[in-house]
Motif scaffolding. Structure first.
Motif, PDB file in Angstrom:
ATOM      1  N   GLU A   1       7.171  -9.548  -6.582  1.00 41.17           N
ATOM      2  CA  GLU A   1       6.416  -8.600  -7.349  1.00 41.17           C
ATOM      3  C   GLU A   1       5.039  -9.158  -7.500  1.00 41.17           C
ATOM      4  OE1 GLU A   1       6.967  -5.290  -8.407  1.00 41.17           O
ATOM      5  OE2 GLU A   1       8.500  -5.800  -7.005  1.00 41.17           O
ATOM      6  N   GLU A   2       4.999 -10.510  -7.760  1.00 41.70           N
ATOM      7  CA  GLU A   2       3.678 -11.115  -7.839  1.00 41.70           C
ATOM      8  C   GLU A   2       3.037 -11.046  -6.413  1.00 41.70           C
ATOM      9  OE1 GLU A   2       3.096 -15.177  -9.456  1.00 41.70           O
ATOM     10  OE2 GLU A   2       5.056 -15.020 -10.405  1.00 41.70           O
ATOM     11  N   ILE A   3       3.893 -11.215  -5.310  1.00 44.27           N
ATOM     12  CA  ILE A   3       3.257 -11.232  -4.042  1.00 44.27           C
ATOM     13  C   ILE A   3       2.719  -9.643  -3.752  1.00 44.27           C
ATOM     14  CG2 ILE A   3       3.522 -11.211  -1.610  1.00 44.27           C
ATOM     15  CD1 ILE A   3       5.648 -13.701  -2.296  1.00 44.27           C
ATOM     16  N   ARG A   4       3.355  -8.852  -4.165  1.00 46.05           N
ATOM     17  CA  ARG A   4       3.043  -7.453  -3.889  1.00 46.05           C
ATOM     18  C   ARG A   4       1.881  -7.074  -4.610  1.00 46.05           C
ATOM     19  NH1 ARG A   4       6.825  -3.165  -3.175  1.00 46.05           N
ATOM     20  NH2 ARG A   4       8.190  -4.346  -4.245  1.00 46.05           N
ATOM     21  N   GLU A   5       1.675  -7.621  -5.928  1.00 50.92           N
ATOM     22  CA  GLU A   5       0.589  -7.140  -6.742  1.00 50.92           C
ATOM     23  C   GLU A   5      -0.609  -7.797  -6.102  1.00 50.92           C
ATOM     24  OE1 GLU A   5       1.101  -8.170 -10.727  1.00 50.92           O
ATOM     25  OE2 GLU A   5       2.944  -6.660 -11.033  1.00 50.92           O
ATOM     26  N   TYR A   6      -0.555  -9.168  -5.686  1.00 55.78           N
ATOM     27  CA  TYR A   6      -1.859  -9.828  -5.169  1.00 55.78           C
ATOM     28  C   TYR A   6      -2.244  -9.155  -3.831  1.00 55.78           C
ATOM     29  CZ  TYR A   6      -4.100 -13.538  -2.634  1.00 55.78           C
ATOM     30  OH  TYR A   6      -5.094 -14.259  -1.802  1.00 55.78           O
ATOM     31  N   TRP A   7      -1.538  -8.969  -2.909  1.00 52.99           N
ATOM     32  CA  TRP A   7      -1.734  -8.040  -1.855  1.00 52.99           C
ATOM     33  C   TRP A   7      -2.386  -6.827  -1.813  1.00 52.99           C
ATOM     34  CZ3 TRP A   7      -3.455 -11.436   1.901  1.00 52.99           C
ATOM     35  CH2 TRP A   7      -2.707 -12.658   2.052  1.00 52.99           C
ATOM     36  N   SER A   8      -1.822  -6.048  -2.863  1.00 51.37           N
ATOM     37  CA  SER A   8      -2.415  -4.778  -3.172  1.00 51.37           C
ATOM     38  C   SER A   8      -4.003  -4.976  -3.560  1.00 51.37           C
ATOM     39  CB  SER A   8      -1.748  -4.150  -4.369  1.00 51.37           C
ATOM     40  OG  SER A   8      -0.177  -3.981  -4.236  1.00 51.37           O
ATOM     41  N   ARG A   9      -4.341  -6.017  -4.176  1.00 52.65           N
ATOM     42  CA  ARG A   9      -5.657  -6.123  -4.818  1.00 52.65           C
ATOM     43  C   ARG A   9      -6.436  -6.498  -3.508  1.00 52.65           C
ATOM     44  NH1 ARG A   9      -2.825  -8.935  -9.080  1.00 52.65           N
ATOM     45  NH2 ARG A   9      -3.543 -10.992  -8.417  1.00 52.65           N
ATOM     46  N   ARG A  10      -5.720  -7.342  -2.706  1.00 52.28           N
ATOM     47  CA  ARG A  10      -6.621  -7.774  -1.602  1.00 52.28           C
ATOM     48  C   ARG A  10      -6.982  -6.594  -0.579  1.00 52.28           C
ATOM     49  NH1 ARG A  10      -6.294 -12.917   0.675  1.00 52.28           N
ATOM     50  NH2 ARG A  10      -7.663 -12.077   1.874  1.00 52.28           N
ATOM     51  N   ALA A  11      -6.214  -5.430  -0.556  1.00 51.99           N
ATOM     52  CA  ALA A  11      -6.263  -4.389   0.414  1.00 51.99           C
ATOM     53  C   ALA A  11      -7.497  -4.001   0.644  1.00 51.99           C
ATOM     54  CB  ALA A  11      -5.399  -3.309   0.109  1.00 51.99           C
ATOM     55  N   GLU A  12      -8.318  -3.647  -0.454  1.00 55.23           N
ATOM     56  CA  GLU A  12      -9.865  -3.135  -0.211  1.00 55.23           C
ATOM     57  C   GLU A  12     -10.874  -3.709   0.733  1.00 55.23           C
ATOM     58  OE1 GLU A  12     -12.173   0.009  -0.283  1.00 55.23           O
ATOM     59  OE2 GLU A  12     -10.066   0.084  -1.210  1.00 55.23           O
ATOM     60  N   THR A  13     -10.804  -5.070   0.636  1.00 53.44           N
ATOM     61  CA  THR A  13     -11.714  -5.907   1.234  1.00 53.44           C
ATOM     62  C   THR A  13     -10.855  -6.817   2.410  1.00 53.44           C
ATOM     63  OG1 THR A  13     -11.346  -7.699  -0.481  1.00 53.44           O
ATOM     64  CG2 THR A  13     -13.433  -5.812  -0.759  1.00 53.44           C
ATOM     65  N   PHE A  14      -9.737  -6.482   2.786  1.00 45.83           N
ATOM     66  CA  PHE A  14      -9.002  -7.233   3.656  1.00 45.83           C
ATOM     67  C   PHE A  14      -9.802  -7.395   4.898  1.00 45.83           C
ATOM     68  CE2 PHE A  14      -4.908  -8.161   6.118  1.00 45.83           C
ATOM     69  CZ  PHE A  14      -4.525  -9.074   5.189  1.00 45.83           C
TER      70      PHE A  14
END
Length: 259
Positions: free
Chosen positions: A12-25
């Motif tokens: 769940e931590e990993i999911r949240e982290y990459w969700s936040r990264r998506a916009e500027t990935f």
């Protein structure tokens, strides 16, 4: 806390982290194909490792915003993609709107829920270093790929355990500010908290990975450096980007399920 619950909480931590990264990935040179000739370099490299016929069924894991997806489609494969985050899924679907031979879903790379022997190859980029239980994932991939099918792993050592790596990152960040470069938004505190908990917390190295995959039943290994791709990424790039390129000791490793 049981190991199962601990793993779930970490995912769940990993999911949240990459969700936040998506916009500027895609702003990162390690993810978005920004340099002239870079996609062609990926086509040559991945095409030489997949060794599947045109129209083959390929499972892409952790597709992110769909950059490698575009390479797999250009190679003529039918692609099924799984990613852990809804934000990445939305980005990839928008990028490939209207594409045929492509199905993208939410899914867990360690437990794909795909049918036995349903894919000719499995391809992923920057996934394995994040795995919570890599042996569970490798056993699942062995189950899913057809006999003779290949697993293609593009990854690197993203653990900043050396002073040189930490220095290069800090210098690159300073140069981005100096150059006015639009840098990807990264929560480094969250990144480092996750790094401390994942299996490859001390770094992912190809020969150790090869041993684990062999234990899962795979053989016929090929390991290559990513210098042909890095060469295109450096071409015409800013100093900050050139500092980042190659910092993670990236590699491509492929192996096969015996026939």
């Amino acid at each position: 806390m049981s190991q199962h619950l601990a793993n779930f909480a970490l995912k769940e931590e990993i999911r949240e982290y990459w969700s936040r990264r998506a916009e500027t990935f895609d702003q990162s040179p390690l993810h978005g194909m920004q340099a002239p000739g870079e996609k062609a370099a990926w086509l040559d490299l991945i095409g030489s490792h997949v060794a599947a016929p045109d129209g083959a069924d390929v499972l892409e894991l952790a597709f992110g915003t769909g950059e490698i997806t575009s390479v797999l489609l250009a190679l003529g494969f039918r692609v099924t993609g799984l990613d852990l985050t809804e934000a990445m899924l939305r980005k990839a679907k928008a990028k490939h709107a209207g594409a045929s031979d492509l199905s993208l879903f939410l899914g867990d790379a360690e437990d794909t829920r795909e049918d036995d022997e349903s894919h000719d190859a499995i391809v992923m980029r920057h996934l394995v270093w994040t795995l919570v239980d890599p042996m569970a994932a490798f056993r699942d991939w062995y189950r899913v790929v057809r006999p003779g099918g290949r697993i293609v792993i593009i990854d690197g050592d993203f653990a900043e355990t050396s002073l040189l790596k930490r220095w290069r990152r800090k210098l690159a960040q300073w140069m981005e500010k100096r150059e006015g470069t639009q840098a990807p938004v990264i929560d480094w505190a969250a990144h480092e908290a996750i790094m401390r908990q994942i299996y490859f917390s001390r770094g992912l190295r190809p020969h150790a990975l090869r041993q684990m995959l062999a234990e899962a039943g795979f053989g016929d290994f090929r390991i290559e450096d990513l210098e042909p791709v890095r060469k295109t990424q450096r071409r015409g790039a800013s100093l900050a980007t050139r500092l980042k390129v190659g910092m993670s000791d990236s590699f491509i490793l492929s192996c096969a399920k015996p026939r």
